[in-house]
Design an enzyme around this catalytic site. Structure first.
Site, mmCIF file in Angstrom:
data_model
loop_
_atom_site.group_PDB
_atom_site.id
_atom_site.type_symbol
_atom_site.label_atom_id
_atom_site.label_comp_id
_atom_site.label_asym_id
_atom_site.label_seq_id
_atom_site.Cartn_x
_atom_site.Cartn_y
_atom_site.Cartn_z
ATOM 1 C CB ALA A 260 -0.758 -0.186 1.538
ATOM 2 N N PRO A 261 0.297 2.206 -0.722
ATOM 3 C CG PRO A 261 0.044 4.480 -1.289
ATOM 4 C CD PRO A 261 1.118 3.669 -0.736
ATOM 5 C CG ASP A 282 -0.694 -3.360 3.310
ATOM 6 O OD1 ASP A 282 -0.096 -2.514 3.038
ATOM 7 O OD2 ASP A 282 -1.474 -3.005 4.336
ATOM 8 C CG ASP A 326 8.424 0.585 2.070
ATOM 9 O OD1 ASP A 326 9.118 1.335 2.512
ATOM 10 O OD2 ASP A 326 7.814 1.782 0.891
ATOM 11 C CB CYS A 383 10.649 6.845 5.085
ATOM 12 S SG CYS A 383 8.903 5.990 6.636
#
Length: 558
Positions: A260-261, A282, A326, A383
């Site tokens: 996602a997204p 996800d 991620d 991130c």
């Protein structure tokens, strides 16, 4: 009239020339006027007949002298004010009670950083570096609205001057970037269409062939006909990097564990030209709605959307050529998007994220197929800028699985840490890449690329043994070896008949390069047998001491 005009023009010329003289020339000229040759200089430059003009020139020179004197005094005062002195404890207490003056705090931060940059020369006598750092932490937390925990963590990562740049960059929004969907259009055609609609844009950079930066727009970028037709995707510049590092090939089987997204999933499908299979997974079912919508809008036809916990995914399916993870993180690299991170994160949140990331990275590696002809690669990205969520997790994966780090293929970005405070990581961590908002003008990001070379899961490394990454891998033999036949004994090296009690699964170390056994069970048995023979021989010769006899007695009972 001609004489008057001549005198006036001469006066104007003299005034103009005196105005453009250098400071040193004017000072010398004024000194000469005060000296013994003042009459001769005045006679050479001006005539006594023009009394009004002469008096005006004298007044101008005196005014210039006064101005220069004032400027000199101001410079001296500025030099005195440049010496930064630490505020007293009472002043800091007053600031905590009353609303602080942010301009004063900001100026104090600048002065403090300047002193710390050249501490030996600019420090105040009797003050230590810790005093300045303590004040700087207090001012940064107050001015930028961070909690003390996060400021301490960031001060461990950056130098003082770089820390201020990082905090300033987090106060500014990153530029809006879009990714061209090459399945439907070209970047040149898309740029021209958006320019015609009043969008001011430029190419993202030499490192990207599909990115565009939007500076301003007269129309909503997320509601243009081109957007609704699926010609581009609103996507941050930093989120393009992990897909570029993974470099999926056509007709491969790829897993996006946290999809996602859908920006990275659609980019991978774009690079694969809608061939092969992509599993977009996800754990949050609500977020998968945006994935499905984006995939339909962009015309992706090779993706399957699923909803599983990433930690349990190897039980569902495996054998992937490439995996992209991620991982969910603390978000310390995207503070400009989510300012709540400044005060909401503490040490427990960082460690909780790190624990989840370690579980996910092992699961992602287990889903990978090491025997893949074209793949066997995995990219881990976050991130976050914290070492606990990046290098620490990658180093953990290197110890727990048969993987190694390889080049990411990204030409820019800073190298990952191989040592941080008291921790020492694997030297190959310099192949990872870090991206910061104040240096690369994109969100803070971390990218690491793995290559899996064996599907076997190694045994945990014990203390005192070598790291598997340094040349040795542990492999366990079957537990059914207890019931197997005994090895044949040779005439030269007989082996004992019994084995040690309480021995479970036998562990054999195998060297990667040669594939030869280092410590074999047979050699241990032969060695113990030879030791017994040696003691028996010494006993027959009558040369055995008391302690050696006790040792021999113990060996005999085994």
């Amino acid at each position: 009239m001609r004489v008057k005009y001549h005198n006036l023009s001469r006066c104007a010329f003299i005034c103009k020339s005196s105005f453009f003289f250098k400071k040193s020339t004017r000072w010398q000229y004024s000194d000469k006027l005060k000296g013994e040759n003042s009459d001769r200089i005045s006679s050479l430059s001006l005539s006594r007949t023009s009394g009004s003009t002469e008096s005006s020139l004298w007044e101008i020179s005196e005014e210039e002298e006064e101005k220069e004197g004032e400027e000199g005094d101001l410079q001296l005062n500025i030099e005195e004010l440049e010496k930064f002195t630490l505020p007293s404890g009472q002043e800091i207490e007053k600031e905590s009670v009353q609303p602080p003056d942010l301009q004063v705090v900001h100026q104090r931060i600048k002065d403090n950083v300047e002193v710390l940059g050249d501490f030996s020369k600019k420090r105040e006598e009797g003050r230590e570096r810790e005093d300045y750092l303590r004040l700087l932490k207090h001012d940064l937390a107050m001015y930028y609205s961070y909690n003390t925990f996060l400021i301490d963590k960031l001060m461990e990562l950056f130098t003082v001057s770089e820390l201020v740049d990082f905090l300033e960059a987090n106060e500014v929004q990153r530029p809006v970037t879009i990714r061209t969907n090459t399945l439907k259009t070209r970047r040149r055609d898309l740029a021209q269409a958006l320019i015609n609609r009043g969008v001011n844009l430029d190419p993202l950079g030499k490192w990207s062939k599909v990115g565009l930066v939007i500076f301003d727009s007269s129309v909503p970028v997320g509601a243009t006909p081109e957007y609704l037709a699926g010609h581009y995707m609103l996507q941050g510049a930093s989120s393009l990097l992990p897909v570029m590092a993974l470099a999926p090939q056509e007709n491969e089987k790829v897993l996006d564990m946290s999809a996602a997204p859908g920006g990275k999933t659609s980019y991978m499908a774009q690079l694969m030209k809608n061939t092969g299979v992509i599993l977009a997974n996800d754990a949050n079912a609500d977020r998968l709605k945006s994935v499905v919508g984006n995939l339909h809008r962009l015309g992706i036809t090779n993706s399957v959307v699923c909803n599983y916990d990433g930690r349990e995914f190897p039980k569902v399916m495996g054998g992937f050529d490439r995996v992209l993870l991620d991982a969910p993180c603390s978000g310390t690299g995207v503070i400009s998007k989510d300012p709540a991170v400044k005060t909401s994160k503490d040490e427990k949140d960082i460690l909780r994220c790190a624990h989840l990331q370690k579980e996910l990275i092992l699961s992602a590696i287990d889903s990978l197929d090491a025997s893949s002809e074209t793949g066997g690669y995995m990219v881990y990205c976050t991130c976050s800028v914290m070492v606990e969520e990046n290098e620490w997790v990658v180093d953990y994966a290197l110890k727990k699985r048969n993987v190694k780090l390889v080049q990411t293929g990204l030409d820019f970005g800073k190298q990952g840490f191989t040592r941080f405070k008291e921790r020492r990581f694997h030297p190959s961590l310099k192949l990872t890449r870090r991206f910061y908002p104040h240096t690369h003008n994109m969100d803070g990001f971390f990218v690491a690329k793995f290559k899996k070379f064996s599907n076997a899961v190694p045994k945990p490394v014990k203390e005192g043994e070598k790291d598997p990454q340094e040349g040795e891998v542990e492999a366990t033999t079957d537990r059914n070896t207890k019931n197997s036949k005994k090895p044949k004994q040779t005439d030269s090296k007989p082996a004992p008949a019994t084995a040690a009690r309480g021995q479970g699964a036998k562990v054999t170390k195998v060297t990667k390069a040669k594939g030869e056994g280092i410590r074999d069970t047979k050699e241990k048995k032969a060695k113990s047998g030879a030791t017994k023979k040696r003691f028996e021989k010494k006993k027959s010769n009558g040369r055995m001491g008391k302690n050696k006899f006790k040792k021999f007695k113990k060996l005999k009972t085994v």
